[in-house]
Scaffold this active site. Structure first.
Site, PDB file in Angstrom:
ATOM      1  N   SER A 153       0.835  -1.210   0.000  1.00  0.00           N
ATOM      2  CA  SER A 153       0.000   0.000   0.000  1.00  0.00           C
ATOM      3  C   SER A 153       0.868   1.257   0.000  1.00  0.00           C
ATOM      4  O   SER A 153       0.517   2.259  -0.643  1.00  0.00           O
ATOM      5  CB  SER A 153      -0.969   0.007   1.182  1.00  0.00           C
ATOM      6  OG  SER A 153      -0.297   0.173   2.412  1.00  0.00           O
ATOM      7  N   ARG A 156      23.164 -14.416   2.801  1.00  0.00           N
ATOM      8  CA  ARG A 156      22.730 -13.024   2.612  1.00  0.00           C
ATOM      9  C   ARG A 156      23.489 -12.331   1.487  1.00  0.00           C
ATOM     10  O   ARG A 156      22.922 -11.515   0.757  1.00  0.00           O
ATOM     11  CB  ARG A 156      22.962 -12.220   3.898  1.00  0.00           C
ATOM     12  CG  ARG A 156      21.886 -12.419   4.923  1.00  0.00           C
ATOM     13  CD  ARG A 156      22.157 -11.533   6.125  1.00  0.00           C
ATOM     14  NE  ARG A 156      21.328 -11.946   7.233  1.00  0.00           N
ATOM     15  CZ  ARG A 156      20.092 -11.482   7.454  1.00  0.00           C
ATOM     16  NH1 ARG A 156      19.566 -10.604   6.659  1.00  0.00           N
ATOM     17  NH2 ARG A 156      19.402 -11.916   8.472  1.00  0.00           N
ATOM     18  N   ARG A 191      13.305  -7.582   4.971  1.00  0.00           N
ATOM     19  CA  ARG A 191      14.590  -8.270   5.124  1.00  0.00           C
ATOM     20  C   ARG A 191      15.607  -7.269   5.662  1.00  0.00           C
ATOM     21  O   ARG A 191      15.616  -6.105   5.234  1.00  0.00           O
ATOM     22  CB  ARG A 191      15.120  -8.812   3.777  1.00  0.00           C
ATOM     23  CG  ARG A 191      14.233  -9.752   3.050  1.00  0.00           C
ATOM     24  CD  ARG A 191      13.802 -10.949   3.828  1.00  0.00           C
ATOM     25  NE  ARG A 191      14.884 -11.855   4.208  1.00  0.00           N
ATOM     26  CZ  ARG A 191      14.712 -12.892   5.020  1.00  0.00           C
ATOM     27  NH1 ARG A 191      13.532 -13.134   5.562  1.00  0.00           N
ATOM     28  NH2 ARG A 191      15.724 -13.671   5.305  1.00  0.00           N
ATOM     29  N   ILE A 192      16.433  -7.725   6.575  1.00  0.00           N
ATOM     30  CA  ILE A 192      17.513  -6.869   7.068  1.00  0.00           C
ATOM     31  C   ILE A 192      18.632  -6.887   6.025  1.00  0.00           C
ATOM     32  O   ILE A 192      19.018  -7.957   5.535  1.00  0.00           O
ATOM     33  CB  ILE A 192      17.995  -7.355   8.444  1.00  0.00           C
ATOM     34  CG1 ILE A 192      16.890  -7.074   9.471  1.00  0.00           C
ATOM     35  CG2 ILE A 192      19.294  -6.659   8.841  1.00  0.00           C
ATOM     36  CD1 ILE A 192      17.191  -7.547  10.862  1.00  0.00           C
ATOM     37  N   ASN A 230      13.581   4.497   4.021  1.00  0.00           N
ATOM     38  CA  ASN A 230      12.742   3.439   4.589  1.00  0.00           C
ATOM     39  C   ASN A 230      11.612   4.091   5.374  1.00  0.00           C
ATOM     40  O   ASN A 230      11.797   5.160   5.956  1.00  0.00           O
ATOM     41  CB  ASN A 230      13.569   2.566   5.537  1.00  0.00           C
ATOM     42  CG  ASN A 230      12.739   1.451   6.157  1.00  0.00           C
ATOM     43  OD1 ASN A 230      11.943   0.795   5.474  1.00  0.00           O
ATOM     44  ND2 ASN A 230      12.906   1.223   7.459  1.00  0.00           N
ATOM     45  N   HIS A 285       9.158   3.329   8.621  1.00  0.00           N
ATOM     46  CA  HIS A 285       9.097   2.451   9.793  1.00  0.00           C
ATOM     47  C   HIS A 285       7.893   2.871  10.640  1.00  0.00           C
ATOM     48  O   HIS A 285       7.702   4.066  10.890  1.00  0.00           O
ATOM     49  CB  HIS A 285      10.394   2.569  10.592  1.00  0.00           C
ATOM     50  CG  HIS A 285      10.429   1.637  11.754  1.00  0.00           C
ATOM     51  ND1 HIS A 285      10.613   0.271  11.608  1.00  0.00           N
ATOM     52  CD2 HIS A 285      10.276   1.854  13.087  1.00  0.00           C
ATOM     53  CE1 HIS A 285      10.584  -0.300  12.792  1.00  0.00           C
ATOM     54  NE2 HIS A 285      10.377   0.632  13.708  1.00  0.00           N
ATOM     55  N   SER A 287       7.823   6.937  10.835  1.00  0.00           N
ATOM     56  CA  SER A 287       8.998   7.729  10.482  1.00  0.00           C
ATOM     57  C   SER A 287       9.507   7.297   9.118  1.00  0.00           C
ATOM     58  O   SER A 287       9.518   6.107   8.802  1.00  0.00           O
ATOM     59  CB  SER A 287      10.140   7.492  11.483  1.00  0.00           C
ATOM     60  OG  SER A 287       9.699   7.674  12.812  1.00  0.00           O
ATOM     61  N   THR A 289      20.884   3.671   6.896  1.00  0.00           N
ATOM     62  CA  THR A 289      22.319   3.538   7.166  1.00  0.00           C
ATOM     63  C   THR A 289      22.531   2.161   7.778  1.00  0.00           C
ATOM     64  O   THR A 289      21.566   1.418   7.994  1.00  0.00           O
ATOM     65  CB  THR A 289      22.798   4.626   8.153  1.00  0.00           C
ATOM     66  OG1 THR A 289      22.094   4.446   9.380  1.00  0.00           O
ATOM     67  CG2 THR A 289      22.565   6.019   7.620  1.00  0.00           C
ATOM     68  N   GLU A 339      22.997   1.199  10.637  1.00  0.00           N
ATOM     69  CA  GLU A 339      22.317   0.935  11.902  1.00  0.00           C
ATOM     70  C   GLU A 339      20.827   0.688  11.649  1.00  0.00           C
ATOM     71  O   GLU A 339      20.146   1.541  11.053  1.00  0.00           O
ATOM     72  CB  GLU A 339      22.477   2.142  12.842  1.00  0.00           C
ATOM     73  CG  GLU A 339      22.026   1.841  14.261  1.00  0.00           C
ATOM     74  CD  GLU A 339      21.758   3.100  15.080  1.00  0.00           C
ATOM     75  OE1 GLU A 339      21.015   3.011  16.059  1.00  0.00           O
ATOM     76  OE2 GLU A 339      22.280   4.173  14.706  1.00  0.00           O
ATOM     77  N   ASP A 396      17.120   0.778  11.377  1.00  0.00           N
ATOM     78  CA  ASP A 396      16.124   1.815  11.672  1.00  0.00           C
ATOM     79  C   ASP A 396      16.760   3.033  12.359  1.00  0.00           C
ATOM     80  O   ASP A 396      16.100   3.707  13.158  1.00  0.00           O
ATOM     81  CB  ASP A 396      14.987   1.252  12.541  1.00  0.00           C
ATOM     82  CG  ASP A 396      14.252   0.110  11.848  1.00  0.00           C
ATOM     83  OD1 ASP A 396      14.127   0.149  10.614  1.00  0.00           O
ATOM     84  OD2 ASP A 396      13.807  -0.818  12.538  1.00  0.00           O
ATOM     85  N   GLN A 447      -1.414   7.432   7.980  1.00  0.00           N
ATOM     86  CA  GLN A 447      -0.453   8.542   8.029  1.00  0.00           C
ATOM     87  C   GLN A 447       0.808   8.215   7.231  1.00  0.00           C
ATOM     88  O   GLN A 447       1.443   9.106   6.672  1.00  0.00           O
ATOM     89  CB  GLN A 447      -0.115   8.888   9.484  1.00  0.00           C
ATOM     90  CG  GLN A 447      -1.334   9.249  10.320  1.00  0.00           C
ATOM     91  CD  GLN A 447      -2.166  10.362   9.705  1.00  0.00           C
ATOM     92  OE1 GLN A 447      -1.634  11.398   9.315  1.00  0.00           O
ATOM     93  NE2 GLN A 447      -3.479  10.157   9.615  1.00  0.00           N
ATOM     94  N   GLU A 448       1.171   6.914   7.178  1.00  0.00           N
ATOM     95  CA  GLU A 448       2.299   6.519   6.323  1.00  0.00           C
ATOM     96  C   GLU A 448       2.020   6.964   4.891  1.00  0.00           C
ATOM     97  O   GLU A 448       2.914   7.420   4.179  1.00  0.00           O
ATOM     98  CB  GLU A 448       2.506   5.004   6.377  1.00  0.00           C
ATOM     99  CG  GLU A 448       2.929   4.491   7.742  1.00  0.00           C
ATOM    100  CD  GLU A 448       3.215   2.988   7.753  1.00  0.00           C
ATOM    101  OE1 GLU A 448       3.723   2.463   6.761  1.00  0.00           O
ATOM    102  OE2 GLU A 448       2.918   2.349   8.781  1.00  0.00           O
TER     103      GLU A 448
HETATM  104  C1  GAR Z   1       4.004  -0.669   6.739  1.00  0.00           C
HETATM  105  O1  GAR Z   1       3.258  -0.427   7.913  1.00  0.00           O
HETATM  106  C2  GAR Z   1       5.472  -0.323   6.981  1.00  0.00           C
HETATM  107  O2  GAR Z   1       5.653   0.776   7.815  1.00  0.00           O
HETATM  108  C3  GAR Z   1       5.959  -1.580   7.643  1.00  0.00           C
HETATM  109  O3  GAR Z   1       5.349  -2.621   6.909  1.00  0.00           O
HETATM  110  C4  GAR Z   1       4.064  -2.175   6.440  1.00  0.00           C
HETATM  111  C5  GAR Z   1       3.973  -2.463   4.953  1.00  0.00           C
HETATM  112  O4  GAR Z   1       2.693  -2.222   4.465  1.00  0.00           O
HETATM  113  N1  GAR Z   1       7.379  -1.655   7.575  1.00  0.00           N
HETATM  114  C6  GAR Z   1       8.127  -2.197   8.538  1.00  0.00           C
HETATM  115  O5  GAR Z   1       7.668  -2.701   9.540  1.00  0.00           O
HETATM  116  C7  GAR Z   1       9.620  -2.145   8.269  1.00  0.00           C
HETATM  117  N2  GAR Z   1      10.343  -2.543   9.419  1.00  0.00           N
HETATM  118  P1  GAR Z   1       2.443  -2.062   2.900  1.00  0.00           P
HETATM  119  O6  GAR Z   1       3.035  -3.303   2.222  1.00  0.00           O
HETATM  120  O7  GAR Z   1       0.949  -2.046   2.778  1.00  0.00           O
HETATM  121  O8  GAR Z   1       3.085  -0.802   2.446  1.00  0.00           O
END
Ligand code: GAR
Length: 206
Positions: A14, A66, A92-93, A108, A110, A137, A142, A144, A146, A174-175
């Site tokens: 999404s 990896r 994936r990390i 990214n 988060h 956020s 980088t 580190e 998140d 909000q994302e």
């Molecule tokens: C979102 O909420 C995103 O912030 C989270 O995965 C979801 C993906 O939804 N990401 C993480 O948790 C990264 N660590 P989407 O596939 O519908 O965009």
């Protein structure tokens, strides 16, 4: 010059859809690739429906190697010559090797108000802590986890009856406001962070 954006996903996509749909008109960027590590990620078809090249590198084929997985990601990404990589629910990390290759180009999203709740289960952790607000956020990636510079945040209130799912849904709305706003600014060469105030998204009719 119009910037080229590759979007990496693992699921429904999404956020990818809101990013892709925002890159129209005078926007300084256009999507060039959607790449998933999950072959049946719902976002792949949504990308193809929009005429965006969609590709898969299944991490399971690499059986925990990896470096080999990331080399395959690079081989899928680089022919599209992206200027910007957006991780959008890419679960994936990534190792420093991959991150260094795209240093200064990778964003990214988060689902927490970083630096709080890096990693997984962010909403359950915010509820367990009794937080009055939560949010999301966008940050530069980088080495580190998140931990890179924050390019934007949006906040939501936590309601007394919230479950991790209800809070996740409120944050996800909000994302969808935040990530396109940050990408637009970033693509125009501006890294000033964007802090969005709480704005309830009206329920869809019908
Ligand atoms: C979102 O909420 C995103 O912030 C989270 O995965 C979801 C993906 O939804 N990401 C993480 O948790 C990264 N660590 P989407 O596939 O519908 O965009």
């Amino acid at each position: 010059m119009t910037k080229r954006v590759a979007i990496l996903i693992s699921g429904g996509g999404s956020n990818m859809v809101t990013l892709a749909d925002s890159m129209v008109g005078d926007h300084p960027a256009r999507p060039c690739l959607v790449l998933s590590n999950v072959p049946d990620a719902g976002g792949l078809q949504k990308a193809r429906d929009r005429g965006i090249p969609a590709d898969v590198v299944d991490h399971r084929d690499f059986k925990g190697d990896r470096e080999a997985f990331e080399n395959a990601l690079v081989s899928a990404i680089d022919p599209h010559a992206p200027d910007i990589l957006c991780l959008a629910g890419f679960m994936r990390i990534l190792t420093p090797l991959f991150i260094t290759r795209y240093a200064g180009k990778m964003l990214n999203i988060h689902p927490s108000l970083l630096p709080k709740y890096k990693g997984l289960h962010t909403h359950a952790r915010a509820l367990a802590a009794g937080d009055a607000e939560a949010g999301c956020s966008v940050h530069e990636v980088t080495a580190e986890l998140d931990g890179g510079p924050i390019l934007g945040q949006a906040r939501v209130p936590v309601r007394p009856a919230d479950t991790p799912d209800s809070l996740a849904a409120r944050v996800l709305e909000q994302e969808h406001r935040l990530y396109p706003a940050v990408l637009r600014r970033f693509a125009s060469g501006d890294r000033t962070p964007i802090f969005l105030p709480w704005l309830s998204v009206p329920a869809k009719k019908g």
